[in-house]
Scaffold this motif. Structure first.
Motif, PDB file in Angstrom:
ATOM      1  N   TRP A 138     -42.461 -71.254 -46.208  1.00  0.00           N
ATOM      2  CA  TRP A 138     -43.157 -72.128 -45.268  1.00  0.00           C
ATOM      3  C   TRP A 138     -44.658 -71.909 -45.413  1.00  0.00           C
ATOM      4  O   TRP A 138     -45.154 -70.795 -45.220  1.00  0.00           O
ATOM      5  CB  TRP A 138     -42.744 -71.835 -43.828  1.00  0.00           C
ATOM      6  CG  TRP A 138     -41.333 -72.240 -43.519  1.00  0.00           C
ATOM      7  CD1 TRP A 138     -40.867 -73.455 -43.094  1.00  0.00           C
ATOM      8  CD2 TRP A 138     -40.171 -71.403 -43.617  1.00  0.00           C
ATOM      9  NE1 TRP A 138     -39.515 -73.438 -42.924  1.00  0.00           N
ATOM     10  CE2 TRP A 138     -39.048 -72.192 -43.235  1.00  0.00           C
ATOM     11  CE3 TRP A 138     -39.948 -70.079 -43.986  1.00  0.00           C
ATOM     12  CZ2 TRP A 138     -37.758 -71.687 -43.208  1.00  0.00           C
ATOM     13  CZ3 TRP A 138     -38.671 -69.563 -43.969  1.00  0.00           C
ATOM     14  CH2 TRP A 138     -37.590 -70.371 -43.587  1.00  0.00           C
ATOM     15  N   ASP A 141     -50.292 -73.673 -41.879  1.00  0.00           N
ATOM     16  CA  ASP A 141     -51.531 -74.452 -41.823  1.00  0.00           C
ATOM     17  C   ASP A 141     -52.725 -73.565 -41.469  1.00  0.00           C
ATOM     18  O   ASP A 141     -52.704 -72.837 -40.468  1.00  0.00           O
ATOM     19  CB  ASP A 141     -51.409 -75.568 -40.782  1.00  0.00           C
ATOM     20  CG  ASP A 141     -50.449 -76.665 -41.206  1.00  0.00           C
ATOM     21  OD1 ASP A 141     -50.168 -76.759 -42.416  1.00  0.00           O
ATOM     22  OD2 ASP A 141     -49.973 -77.410 -40.329  1.00  0.00           O
ATOM     23  N   THR A 155     -36.593 -64.397 -33.449  1.00  0.00           N
ATOM     24  CA  THR A 155     -37.952 -64.910 -33.643  1.00  0.00           C
ATOM     25  C   THR A 155     -38.734 -63.933 -34.514  1.00  0.00           C
ATOM     26  O   THR A 155     -38.674 -62.720 -34.321  1.00  0.00           O
ATOM     27  CB  THR A 155     -38.683 -65.091 -32.303  1.00  0.00           C
ATOM     28  OG1 THR A 155     -37.979 -66.047 -31.512  1.00  0.00           O
ATOM     29  CG2 THR A 155     -40.105 -65.592 -32.519  1.00  0.00           C
ATOM     30  N   HIS A 167     -48.788 -65.770 -35.220  1.00  0.00           N
ATOM     31  CA  HIS A 167     -47.850 -66.889 -35.333  1.00  0.00           C
ATOM     32  C   HIS A 167     -46.429 -66.425 -35.027  1.00  0.00           C
ATOM     33  O   HIS A 167     -46.113 -65.238 -35.111  1.00  0.00           O
ATOM     34  CB  HIS A 167     -47.886 -67.473 -36.751  1.00  0.00           C
ATOM     35  CG  HIS A 167     -49.232 -67.939 -37.197  1.00  0.00           C
ATOM     36  ND1 HIS A 167     -49.842 -69.064 -36.690  1.00  0.00           N
ATOM     37  CD2 HIS A 167     -50.093 -67.422 -38.127  1.00  0.00           C
ATOM     38  CE1 HIS A 167     -51.017 -69.238 -37.279  1.00  0.00           C
ATOM     39  NE2 HIS A 167     -51.191 -68.257 -38.148  1.00  0.00           N
ATOM     40  N   PHE A 169     -42.181 -67.695 -35.794  1.00  0.00           N
ATOM     41  CA  PHE A 169     -41.279 -68.575 -36.511  1.00  0.00           C
ATOM     42  C   PHE A 169     -39.906 -68.490 -35.870  1.00  0.00           C
ATOM     43  O   PHE A 169     -39.339 -67.408 -35.712  1.00  0.00           O
ATOM     44  CB  PHE A 169     -41.178 -68.169 -37.990  1.00  0.00           C
ATOM     45  CG  PHE A 169     -40.089 -68.891 -38.729  1.00  0.00           C
ATOM     46  CD1 PHE A 169     -40.286 -70.183 -39.194  1.00  0.00           C
ATOM     47  CD2 PHE A 169     -38.859 -68.297 -38.940  1.00  0.00           C
ATOM     48  CE1 PHE A 169     -39.273 -70.862 -39.860  1.00  0.00           C
ATOM     49  CE2 PHE A 169     -37.844 -68.954 -39.611  1.00  0.00           C
ATOM     50  CZ  PHE A 169     -38.048 -70.252 -40.070  1.00  0.00           C
ATOM     51  N   ASN A 171     -36.196 -71.133 -35.459  1.00  0.00           N
ATOM     52  CA  ASN A 171     -35.486 -72.406 -35.655  1.00  0.00           C
ATOM     53  C   ASN A 171     -36.221 -73.351 -36.604  1.00  0.00           C
ATOM     54  O   ASN A 171     -36.296 -74.563 -36.382  1.00  0.00           O
ATOM     55  CB  ASN A 171     -35.262 -73.097 -34.303  1.00  0.00           C
ATOM     56  CG  ASN A 171     -34.460 -72.241 -33.343  1.00  0.00           C
ATOM     57  OD1 ASN A 171     -33.478 -71.614 -33.728  1.00  0.00           O
ATOM     58  ND2 ASN A 171     -34.886 -72.206 -32.083  1.00  0.00           N
ATOM     59  N   GLY A 172     -36.797 -72.778 -37.658  1.00  0.00           N
ATOM     60  CA  GLY A 172     -37.451 -73.589 -38.673  1.00  0.00           C
ATOM     61  C   GLY A 172     -38.849 -74.054 -38.330  1.00  0.00           C
ATOM     62  O   GLY A 172     -39.444 -74.823 -39.094  1.00  0.00           O
ATOM     63  N   THR A 173     -39.387 -73.605 -37.200  1.00  0.00           N
ATOM     64  CA  THR A 173     -40.702 -74.072 -36.762  1.00  0.00           C
ATOM     65  C   THR A 173     -41.679 -72.912 -36.627  1.00  0.00           C
ATOM     66  O   THR A 173     -41.351 -71.869 -36.057  1.00  0.00           O
ATOM     67  CB  THR A 173     -40.599 -74.788 -35.404  1.00  0.00           C
ATOM     68  OG1 THR A 173     -39.712 -75.902 -35.529  1.00  0.00           O
ATOM     69  CG2 THR A 173     -41.959 -75.283 -34.941  1.00  0.00           C
ATOM     70  N   ILE A 174     -42.892 -73.120 -37.148  1.00  0.00           N
ATOM     71  CA  ILE A 174     -43.965 -72.124 -37.021  1.00  0.00           C
ATOM     72  C   ILE A 174     -44.922 -72.572 -35.925  1.00  0.00           C
ATOM     73  O   ILE A 174     -45.363 -73.722 -35.895  1.00  0.00           O
ATOM     74  CB  ILE A 174     -44.709 -71.951 -38.349  1.00  0.00           C
ATOM     75  CG1 ILE A 174     -43.792 -71.288 -39.377  1.00  0.00           C
ATOM     76  CG2 ILE A 174     -45.975 -71.124 -38.155  1.00  0.00           C
ATOM     77  CD1 ILE A 174     -44.396 -71.136 -40.747  1.00  0.00           C
ATOM     78  N   SER A 175     -45.235 -71.661 -35.022  1.00  0.00           N
ATOM     79  CA  SER A 175     -46.158 -71.939 -33.929  1.00  0.00           C
ATOM     80  C   SER A 175     -47.223 -70.845 -33.859  1.00  0.00           C
ATOM     81  O   SER A 175     -46.987 -69.717 -34.299  1.00  0.00           O
ATOM     82  CB  SER A 175     -45.417 -71.998 -32.584  1.00  0.00           C
ATOM     83  OG  SER A 175     -44.369 -72.942 -32.617  1.00  0.00           O
TER      84      SER A 175
END
Length: 292
Positions: A138, A141, A155, A167, A169, A171-175
């Motif tokens: 992944w 950004d 997580t 950051h 990660f 469930n497939g999402t980076i925040s």
């Protein structure tokens, strides 16, 4: 009569003095001073010096082995495809020097749901442990220098030292969960989900609302972080220092600066109280018994 009275008085006073003298005595107060034990690290072993520019060590309690990330170059930001992950036994034997290859400059690692997650400059890399294959990557950004990694309840948390961000990660999402953490590097998560990190301000803790408080302002610029429990931590500084710290005290328990041996992102075997130290340019891992 007067003589008898005087004799009786003298006898009475003598008996009173004798009674007081033989009576129970006030116990002597003895102050008990509890001895404060100084934490120590004792060298157990060193691996062969063929782990090229090793940056991070992760102990896998399930297999009993160690994962070691190797940058294999002088530049921790160079995308040259030379980076790799090695596997060591917990006794320091190199079992597989190139378990996974094709990375660039891998650094921090964490295990979650059968996957090994590794930061690689501006990407989070997922490795399937069972097959030893890279299963996903992944791109993050705006990432510049992704560094340490920790995992808790599915997580994965990781830091970016250059941007000061933390950051997550899942469930497939980076925040992005936190910003403004100057030179953030080491990260660890307690059993209750509380996040701790090392940045320019010291050892800090994240509150449930996302705000942070500095737990120890003396241990600044840290690299690897281990949560021992009961308010105690072990933190490494890349320059060649390892510290035992709490919210109010700190003690340097290893200093390898004179030997020019770095102490990068340390790993920890909690069951045996062993700290694993990647020495970076010395190209080996050193294991120390922690006594505290």
């Amino acid at each position: 009569m007067k003589t008898n009275i005087q004799f009786s008085l003298v006898a009475f006073l003598s008996a009173a003095i004798l009674t007081v003298g033989c009576g129970p005595q006030k116990p002597e107060v003895v102050e008990i001073v509890e001895e404060v034990k100084t934490p120590t690290l004792t060298l157990l072993w060193e691996s062969a010096d063929s782990l090229m520019t090793n940056e991070s060590v992760l102990f896998d309690a399930e297999s009993g082995n160690l994962y070691v990330s190797n940058i294999e170059g002088q530049d921790p930001l160079q995308k040259d495809g030379k980076g790799s992950i090695a596997i060591l036994s917990k006794e320091g034997k190199i079992l597989n020097p190139a378990w996974v290859t094709g990375l660039n400059a891998p650094k921090g690692m964490a295990i979650s749901n059968g996957k090994l997650y590794v930061t690689d400059i501006d990407e989070l890399v997922e490795i399937d442990i069972a097959t030893a294959k890279i299963s996903n990557k992944w791109k993050v950004d705006g990432a510049q220098f992704l560094n340490d990694v920790a995992a808790h309840n599915g997580t994965v948390y990781f830091t970016d030292m250059n941007t000061g961000k933390v950051h997550s990660f899942a469930n497939g999402t980076i925040s992005t969960i936190s910003e403004g953490n100057k030179s953030i590097n080491g990260i660890a998560v307690a059993a209750d989900g509380t996040i701790y990190g090392l940045d320019a301000s010291g050892l800090k803790k994240w509150n449930a609302d996302g705000t942070t408080i500095v737990v120890n302002s003396q241990v600044t610029g840290g690299d690897g972080l281990v949560i021992l429990g009961d308010g105690n931590f072990v933190a490494s500084r890349w320059i060649g220092e390892i510290w035992f710290a709490s919210d109010s005290t700190q003690t340097m328990i290893l200093d390898t600066k004179a030997a020019e041996s770095n102490t990068a992102d340390i790993g920890y075997n909690a069951a045996e109280k062993i700290v694993y130290v990647p020495t970076f340019y010395k190209n080996k891992v050193a294991a120390y018994k922690l006594d505290y």
